[in-house]
Design a protein around this motif. Structure first.
Motif, PDB file in Angstrom:
ATOM      1  N   LYS A 290       0.863  -1.192   0.000  1.00  0.00           N
ATOM      2  CA  LYS A 290       0.000   0.000   0.000  1.00  0.00           C
ATOM      3  C   LYS A 290       0.901   1.243   0.000  1.00  0.00           C
ATOM      4  N   SER A 291       1.604   1.432  -1.078  1.00  0.00           N
ATOM      5  CA  SER A 291       2.631   2.481  -1.129  1.00  0.00           C
ATOM      6  C   SER A 291       2.063   3.887  -0.989  1.00  0.00           C
ATOM      7  N   ARG A 292       0.794   4.079  -1.297  1.00  0.00           N
ATOM      8  CA  ARG A 292       0.226   5.430  -1.232  1.00  0.00           C
ATOM      9  C   ARG A 292       0.133   5.945   0.203  1.00  0.00           C
ATOM     10  N   ILE A 293       0.162   5.016   1.159  1.00  0.00           N
ATOM     11  CA  ILE A 293       0.101   5.464   2.565  1.00  0.00           C
ATOM     12  C   ILE A 293       1.307   6.330   2.887  1.00  0.00           C
ATOM     13  N   ASN A 294       2.435   6.067   2.226  1.00  0.00           N
ATOM     14  CA  ASN A 294       3.646   6.849   2.486  1.00  0.00           C
ATOM     15  C   ASN A 294       3.427   8.338   2.272  1.00  0.00           C
ATOM     16  N   ARG A 295       2.455   8.670   1.413  1.00  0.00           N
ATOM     17  CA  ARG A 295       2.212  10.079   1.124  1.00  0.00           C
ATOM     18  C   ARG A 295       1.676  10.839   2.341  1.00  0.00           C
ATOM     19  N   LEU A 296       1.125  10.096   3.299  1.00  0.00           N
ATOM     20  CA  LEU A 296       0.623  10.750   4.505  1.00  0.00           C
ATOM     21  C   LEU A 296       1.771  11.224   5.399  1.00  0.00           C
ATOM     22  N   LEU A 297       2.929  10.585   5.269  1.00  0.00           N
ATOM     23  CA  LEU A 297       4.050  10.879   6.155  1.00  0.00           C
ATOM     24  C   LEU A 297       4.837  12.105   5.731  1.00  0.00           C
ATOM     25  N   THR A 298       4.795  12.425   4.446  1.00  0.00           N
ATOM     26  CA  THR A 298       5.680  13.468   3.923  1.00  0.00           C
ATOM     27  C   THR A 298       4.918  14.453   3.048  1.00  0.00           C
ATOM     28  N   VAL A 299       5.609  15.518   2.711  1.00  0.00           N
ATOM     29  CA  VAL A 299       5.087  16.560   1.822  1.00  0.00           C
ATOM     30  C   VAL A 299       6.088  16.754   0.696  1.00  0.00           C
ATOM     31  N   GLU A 300       5.590  16.717  -0.526  1.00  0.00           N
ATOM     32  CA  GLU A 300       6.436  16.999  -1.689  1.00  0.00           C
ATOM     33  C   GLU A 300       6.187  18.436  -2.119  1.00  0.00           C
ATOM     34  N   SER A 301       7.209  19.242  -2.025  1.00  0.00           N
ATOM     35  CA  SER A 301       7.066  20.650  -2.371  1.00  0.00           C
ATOM     36  C   SER A 301       6.883  20.810  -3.877  1.00  0.00           C
ATOM     37  N   LEU A 302       5.950  21.699  -4.266  1.00  0.00           N
ATOM     38  CA  LEU A 302       5.712  21.982  -5.678  1.00  0.00           C
ATOM     39  C   LEU A 302       6.833  22.841  -6.269  1.00  0.00           C
TER      40      LEU A 302
END
Length: 550
Positions: free
Chosen positions: A99-111
């Protein structure tokens, strides 16, 4: 002025999937402090609610969002649960690698850059919380297994000396979740059901306060924070004081200086085995004395922060910090009586034996106002207050006279010559909670050149000792004399549970003449010797209390 408040219940996915928002833990906040028990309680609550098919509400989070950095709201309250939930998400990413999308909750990717940053940015200066978050963010399953095996002891605990609380709680949650999934039979569907439950059915209530800048927003958030605190949340007064002082320091461009000073206050308080709240309590009594207040005490927090005329609002930041530094210096001096003049050290030690803090409030206030230089004046003050507090006995009613003493001292006036002449010898027959203090006082009155740095207290005769007592004890009820001044002895070595023959041998090793003399005539303790000792101690105490000369 409108409060600019927004509150909307969110589940964990909503909270941690909020665009480019990075939750900032401001510098003035407390370090992450949840321990194993607190974390387990949250784990137990959430897993139990899952098994019962019930939604779970974690609690509130209060945050401030300024216009200039809208993507970096400051967490004013709720950082402990927020970080713990972030840790839990990290554990779930390891247990559900597909469930790799869960990782997106941990971090922020700057635009605007290629940076990938943790969703939480702790600026707390007491601990390396942010580095610990970064470390846990990088953990793989192998890291969790290795760290657990390396750091857990035979009781299943992790020493805080070996790792941070953030890492320790990550390891605990990893272990508990593995066991929980095992109890579910490692059934893929059931495990994924829990994952979905955790992300969608566990809720928080973020309360967001806005403002033109982060300072205005934080002021509004702190107002809500203080209101909720008044209604029962377990928050330290010193956290609010720290926030106010940090804000003042920042306005003066002295925030880094303040951080160092606050760390010093924490360090000194820890060395003295007291809280920062207690440090402010001493300050509270000093400020009340300056204002001439002798009425009952109110809330410390309200007194220091309630309105625009409160101490933390009116006094310049530098003055407050200097005052607190002065108080810590005084408390450090009081904690090292061996470095004082013997007469002064004895009185300070006696105040330490009192059953509440009011004599110490009076002494700290005196030293804050008058300083240490005039030793004769200080000794006279100490003698007067020792006589007063011990004459009154163990009671909270001494607080009212303490207020008056503090007011007089603040105005550089002499305190009264307390008349204690009505005290009677019978008063010392049944000593209560101050029995050790009276025994120490009598010891110093009889041995005027002595000062005992390390002291212990023992009772000479216990009910179990009847067979070791002389015949002249046969009409004496030992229970009736167990707290008599003559039955309490000041030791220069640790107290031991011994019968009278063994105690006689042990006491003979003491360097104190009084202790060695108790069984000087053998191990059969005579009532006549007890009475002789009683008369000698009472006479010394009576002379002290009846002498009204300061």
């Amino acid at each position: 002025m409108a409060l600019s408040l927004r509150a909307e219940q969110k589940n964990i996915t909503d909270l941690f999937n909020s665009g480019e928002d990075i939750y900032v833990i401001p510098e003035y906040q407390r370090p992450y402090s949840w321990n194993k028990d607190t974390t387990y309680q949250l784990y137990s609550d959430i897993t139990s609610h899952f098994l019962d098919n019930e939604d779970y509400f974690v609690g509130n989070i209060i945050m401030a969002r300024g216009q200039e950095e809208r993507k970096r709201p400051n967490i004013v309250d709720g950082q402990q649960r927020l970080i713990t939930l972030w840790i839990w998400i990290k554990v779930l990413t390891v247990l559900h690698p597909n469930k790799s999308r869960i990782n997106r909750l941990l971090t922020v990717e700057s635009l605007l850059s290629d940076n990938i940053l943790p969703r939480i940015d702790s600026k707390v200066f007491e601990h390396d919380d942010q580095q610990n978050i970064e470390d846990v963010k990088s953990f793989t399953k192998d890291d969790f297994e290795k760290e657990w095996n390396d750091k857990v002891n035979s009781k299943g605990d992790i020493s805080e000396q070996k790792t941070s609380r953030i890492e320790a709680n990550a390891l605990y949650l990893y272990k508990w979740m593995k066991e929980f999934y095992e109890n579910l039979g490692n059934d893929k569907k059931k495990c994924e059901d829990f994952l979905q439950y955790f992300l969608e059915k566990v809720y928080l209530l973020p309360i967001e306060l806005g403002g033109n800048d982060i300072n205005e927003a934080s002021d509004r958030a702190l107002a809500i924070f203080e209101t909720l605190n008044n209604r029962g949340q377990l928050l330290e007064d010193s956290d609010i004081f720290k926030a106010r002082l940090y804000k003042s320091a920042k306005q003066d461009g002295k925030e880094n200086e303040f951080i160092e000073q606050w760390l010093d206050f924490n360090s000194v308080c820890s060395e003295l085995h007291m809280t920062v709240d207690e440090l402010f309590r001493y300050y509270y009594h000093i400020l009340r004395a300056e204002e001439g207040q002798t009425t009952n005490e109110g809330s410390l927090r309200e007194y220091l922060t309630k309105d625009s005329n409160s101490a933390l609002s009116v006094k310049p930041y530098k003055n407050i910090v200097d005052d607190l530094s002065n108080i810590t210096n005084i408390l450090q001096w009081m904690s090292a009586p061996s470095k004082m003049d013997k007469k002064i050290a004895r009185y300070v030690q006696l105040l330490g034996q009192y059953t509440n803090q009011y004599p110490r409030y009076a002494l700290v206030n005196y030293l804050f106002v008058e300083g240490f230089e005039d030793k004769f004046k200080l000794e006279r003050f100490l003698r007067a207050i020792v006589r007063y507090y011990y004459y009154r006995g163990a009671t909270l009613q001494v607080k009212y006279e303490t207020y008056r003493i503090n007011k007089l001292v603040a105005n550089h006036q002499n305190i009264p010559k307390y008349d204690c002449s009505d005290i009677e010898p019978e008063y010392f027959n049944h000593l209560g909670f101050l029995r050790n203090g009276y025994a120490l006082l009598a010891h110093y009155l009889l041995y005027k050149d002595s000062y005992e740095e390390n002291i212990f207290f023992d009772k000479i005769v216990f009910s179990r000792d009847s067979k070791y007592l002389d015949d002249d004890w046969k009409n004496v009820d030992v229970e009736d004399i167990k707290n008599n001044i003559a039955n309490i002895v000041v030791l220069d070595m640790p107290k031991k549970t011994l019968n009278i023959p063994a105690k006689a041998t042990y006491y003979s090793k003491s360097e104190l003449k009084d202790v060695r003399s108790i069984f000087a005539e053998g191990v059969i303790y005579q009532y006549a010797r007890f009475c002789k000792r009683e008369k000698r101690l009472k006479n010394a105490l009576m002379a002290f209390f009846k002498d009204i000369e300061s």
